[in-house]
Scaffold this motif. Structure first.
Motif, PDB file in Angstrom:
ATOM      1  N   ILE A  88      28.501  49.186  52.493  1.00 35.61           N
ATOM      2  CA  ILE A  88      28.579  49.018  53.948  1.00 35.61           C
ATOM      3  C   ILE A  88      29.458  47.825  54.305  1.00 35.61           C
ATOM      4  N   MET A  89      29.241  46.697  53.640  1.00 34.61           N
ATOM      5  CA  MET A  89      30.021  45.503  53.931  1.00 34.61           C
ATOM      6  C   MET A  89      31.484  45.687  53.542  1.00 34.61           C
ATOM      7  N   LEU A 135      34.580  32.320  58.588  1.00 40.17           N
ATOM      8  CA  LEU A 135      33.618  31.262  58.902  1.00 40.17           C
ATOM      9  C   LEU A 135      32.335  31.854  59.479  1.00 40.17           C
ATOM     10  N   LEU A 136      32.476  32.879  60.314  1.00 42.78           N
ATOM     11  CA  LEU A 136      31.300  33.547  60.859  1.00 42.78           C
ATOM     12  C   LEU A 136      30.496  34.238  59.759  1.00 42.78           C
ATOM     13  N   LEU A 137      31.202  34.799  58.782  1.00 41.00           N
ATOM     14  CA  LEU A 137      30.519  35.415  57.644  1.00 41.00           C
ATOM     15  C   LEU A 137      29.716  34.375  56.860  1.00 41.00           C
ATOM     16  N   TYR A 138      30.282  33.190  56.722  1.00 41.22           N
ATOM     17  CA  TYR A 138      29.556  32.131  56.004  1.00 41.22           C
ATOM     18  C   TYR A 138      28.312  31.716  56.781  1.00 41.22           C
ATOM     19  N   LEU A 173      36.006  39.919  50.592  1.00 42.48           N
ATOM     20  CA  LEU A 173      35.433  38.710  51.190  1.00 42.48           C
ATOM     21  C   LEU A 173      34.258  39.047  52.105  1.00 42.48           C
ATOM     22  N   PHE A 174      34.221  40.252  52.633  1.00 40.74           N
ATOM     23  CA  PHE A 174      33.098  40.664  53.468  1.00 40.74           C
ATOM     24  C   PHE A 174      31.813  40.839  52.653  1.00 40.74           C
ATOM     25  N   GLU A 175      31.911  40.734  51.334  1.00 45.69           N
ATOM     26  CA  GLU A 175      30.722  40.801  50.483  1.00 45.69           C
ATOM     27  C   GLU A 175      30.011  39.451  50.380  1.00 45.69           C
ATOM     28  N   ALA A 219      32.892  24.672  52.046  1.00 43.38           N
ATOM     29  CA  ALA A 219      33.003  26.123  52.225  1.00 43.38           C
ATOM     30  C   ALA A 219      34.018  26.459  53.303  1.00 43.38           C
ATOM     31  N   TYR A 220      34.003  25.719  54.405  1.00 44.18           N
ATOM     32  CA  TYR A 220      34.979  25.950  55.474  1.00 44.18           C
ATOM     33  C   TYR A 220      36.403  25.739  54.971  1.00 44.18           C
ATOM     34  N   PHE A 221      36.583  24.693  54.180  1.00 43.54           N
ATOM     35  CA  PHE A 221      37.921  24.416  53.640  1.00 43.54           C
ATOM     36  C   PHE A 221      38.384  25.557  52.731  1.00 43.54           C
ATOM     37  N   ILE A 222      37.487  26.041  51.877  1.00 40.68           N
ATOM     38  CA  ILE A 222      37.835  27.136  50.970  1.00 40.68           C
ATOM     39  C   ILE A 222      38.142  28.399  51.759  1.00 40.68           C
ATOM     40  N   MET A 223      37.320  28.686  52.777  1.00 41.20           N
ATOM     41  CA  MET A 223      37.550  29.872  53.602  1.00 41.20           C
ATOM     42  C   MET A 223      38.901  29.790  54.306  1.00 41.20           C
TER      43      MET A 223
END
Length: 270
Positions: free
Chosen positions: A129-130, A237-240, A182-184, A210-214
């Motif tokens: 699904i993701m 970022l929203l996914l995180y 990445l959606f996983e 995490a934000y920096f990596i994203m």
């Protein structure tokens, strides 16, 4: 003589311990090899299925924007085959993904408690699904913008547009596949939380990293323009943040179960 006998006994014991430690490792490698073989078999079946439906899928893709606004050419006798294989591989990935996740779960299952097995197995269907959600977002949002940007640059440079079929699909899938994977992220975080490897407290502490990596990943998988970067970075970022939220829900359930277990009412875990 006694010292020599003791040394010999220690050497034998050490050798036996090494052999005992080696056996589980070999068993794990054998189990991993079996799981990989299963995945390869399903991937091969997926490729065969992909080749059978590649033509109608190709026709549909060519009827959509931006493909229906340009003329695609072939520069090699192998271009047609290459195009078919690229489409077939994406179809095979979609078919194989949930099976691959299940095989991963089956590989770690012996090391999990019964409640951990139940709590992690339910994530397997959501892998597909993701992935499909990421594929849709990448195809309908990111890819048209990225393709439009490249055409704009070519126009400013007064270049005559001549696109090859293989180059077009390579460009498209180089955007679609990374974003879909990445959606996983939320699913992976939930899985690791269920195994008590990560928790929302740790995820919040590493938010800046995490934000920096994203952001770095978003810039790498998109064309070098600000709009495309933002359109990919913000959803990542929203996914995180969604991952942190879902991890918190699982973590609270774990704490509740642990409290019940401490009172003798239930087993620990989710």
């Amino acid at each position: 003589m006694m010292g020599k006998d003791n040394a010999a006994d220690r050497a034998v014991n050490d050798k036996e311990q090494q052999e005992e430690q080696l056996m589980p490792l070999l068993e794990h490698l054998g189990e991993l090899r079996k799981r990989v073989i299963y995945i390869v078999i399903v991937l091969t079946i997926g490729l065969i299925l992909g080749l059978t439906v590649a033509k109608p899928l190709y026709n549909w893709l060519m009827s959509q924007e931006p493909a229906d606004t340009i003329s695609l050419h072939t520069f090699s006798l192998w271009d047609g085959i290459g195009m078919y294989m690229k489409i077939a591989f994406v179809i095979a990935m979609i078919v194989t993904l949930p099976f691959t996740v299940y095989q991963l779960w089956a590989f770690v299952k012996p090391g999990l408690k019964e409640h951990e097995q139940r709590s992690t197995l339910k994530y397997v269907p959501f892998a597909l699904i993701m992935f499909l959600a990421g594929l849709s977002f990448a195809y309908y949002v990111v890819f048209p913008l990225a393709f439009g940007f490249t055409r704009t640059v070519a126009s400013h440079l007064n270049l005559e547009e001549t696109y090859g079929i293989v180059q077009y699909f390579t460009f498209m899938f180089s955007i679609l596949i990374p974003i879909s994977l990445l959606f996983e992220i939320p699913l992976i975080i939930m899985f690791l939380t269920a195994l008590r490897i990560v928790n929302p407290l740790r995820l919040r502490k590493m938010r800046r990293l995490a934000y920096f990596i994203m952001a770095a990943v978003g810039v790498m998988i998109t064309p070098p323009d600000f709009v495309s970067d933002i359109l990919v970075i913000i959803p990542l970022l929203l996914l995180y943040e969604l991952s942190v939220l879902m991890s918190g829900l699982i973590y609270r359930k774990q704490l509740e179960k642990d409290a019940q277990w401490a009172e003798g009412e239930a087993e620990p875990g989710v």
